[in-house]
Design an enzyme around this catalytic site. Sequence first.
Site, mmCIF file in Angstrom:
data_model
loop_
_atom_site.group_PDB
_atom_site.id
_atom_site.type_symbol
_atom_site.label_atom_id
_atom_site.label_comp_id
_atom_site.label_asym_id
_atom_site.label_seq_id
_atom_site.Cartn_x
_atom_site.Cartn_y
_atom_site.Cartn_z
ATOM 1 N N SER A 1 0.899 -1.010 0.218
ATOM 2 C CA SER A 1 0.181 -0.164 -0.163
ATOM 3 C C SER A 1 0.809 1.766 0.021
ATOM 4 O O SER A 1 0.036 1.933 -0.063
ATOM 5 C CB SER A 1 -1.079 0.155 1.812
ATOM 6 O OG SER A 1 -1.763 -1.183 1.363
ATOM 7 N N TYR B 1 -10.329 2.451 6.086
ATOM 8 C CA TYR B 1 -9.990 2.284 5.508
ATOM 9 C C TYR B 1 -9.844 0.909 4.547
ATOM 10 O O TYR B 1 -9.933 0.446 4.044
ATOM 11 C CB TYR B 1 -8.104 1.969 5.521
ATOM 12 C CG TYR B 1 -6.862 2.019 5.099
ATOM 13 C CD1 TYR B 1 -5.938 2.870 5.000
ATOM 14 C CD2 TYR B 1 -6.801 0.682 3.784
ATOM 15 C CE1 TYR B 1 -4.694 2.400 4.191
ATOM 16 C CE2 TYR B 1 -5.427 0.546 3.025
ATOM 17 C CZ TYR B 1 -4.598 1.181 3.208
ATOM 18 O OH TYR B 1 -3.720 1.513 2.646
#
Length: 414
Positions: A111, A217
């Site tokens: 990420s 998220y």
Amino acid sequence: MRTQSPPAITQTKVLRRVTVTALAAALLAGTAVTAPGMAAADSSAATPKAATGQQDRPELQKATQAFVDAGFAGVQVRVHDKQGEWAGSAGVRKLGQSAKPPTNGSFWAGSIIKPVTATVVLQLVAEGKIRLDAPVAGYLPKLGLDRRITVRMLLQHTSGLFNYTGDFDPDGTYVPGISAAGKAWLDNRFRSYRPEELVRLALSKPARFEPGTDQKYTNTNYTLTLLLIEKATGRSYAEEVQRRILRPLKMRGTMVAGNRTQLPGPHAHGYYRYEEDGQEKVVDISRQNLSLLAGAGDLISTTQDLTTFISALNGGKLLPAKLLAEMRKPHPKMGYGLGLFVQDLGPDCGTVYQHNGSPPHGYGAFMHSSPDGSKTLTVSVTWVDEATRGPAKNYQKLVDRLVKEVFCGRQTAD
């Protein structure tokens, strides 16, 4: 206050029951290993080495070694500060062998691609090709998106969209998506996915919350952002990242992985351990396909390249000051701005801008920077993962210790 190092869990205890020769031979053949444990690392390979021409930094060596002492297989650390640049590694590159991880080897950065993706979008905002508070549906009309979802909401994780790798209902009920964990992921780790396929799966599920009312998220936000970039530019996401960031910054060790399954050049190996038919098996997962996380986690990089990127970003070389300020403005729930976490380390240490990353198993990475980009920390970690997360359960504690060492000049208490 006196501080203590984390309790040492030696590699011999964590990887305790397999002979080195048998495991190494099986892993070199690329096969699953039937094993109740793993081989111990050569203790001589666990001492970090300072970058050539740089002074010894025992405090950084100690914080680096702590990852290995806690059971991680290997770690690469790079620090840039007023003392210069220091790079070190500890542990082993591959189970059953004594060689340390390279200090600038390639790794799956996961990420950490999110701030890269966000930077490309904000560059397009600066060019007038995208408006930050415009409905995403206006750019991608065929997807049937809720028109209340804006570009800003994607970057800040406030869209409310379902996470295509699985998510939770408000009552805590788990709603499965594409498996990104465990044996199900292991058996499908070379499968290729198309970004639109991932997004449409997410859109087939009810939203988690009303757009803009909460923050969660979600990888879907950034895979959708990939499609937005391609629509706005007429070029592929990988081409835009290369053209706008990697080539100008000479980040030659970094690439959008796409369907690539092999790390280039020297690299450390990650592993997954599971039980089948009453036997423990260990699989080398350094080869995997991260198209599962398109635009959200499919980055290959090095500690040197991540240093270059995060320093350039916070040093104002990639975005106009106004848009950099927008990027670094945190939402109160998660402390997440537009592709960056904003972390307050306290009055003695100040604020850092950071992002971490981890593909499904075996690898972890993180990068931190001072507000002006002059002090940075970039790290890659490998381990033997399992259903209980193995040594990864100690990960945040070790990260915090290293971050404090770099940005505060001291270690955190245990």
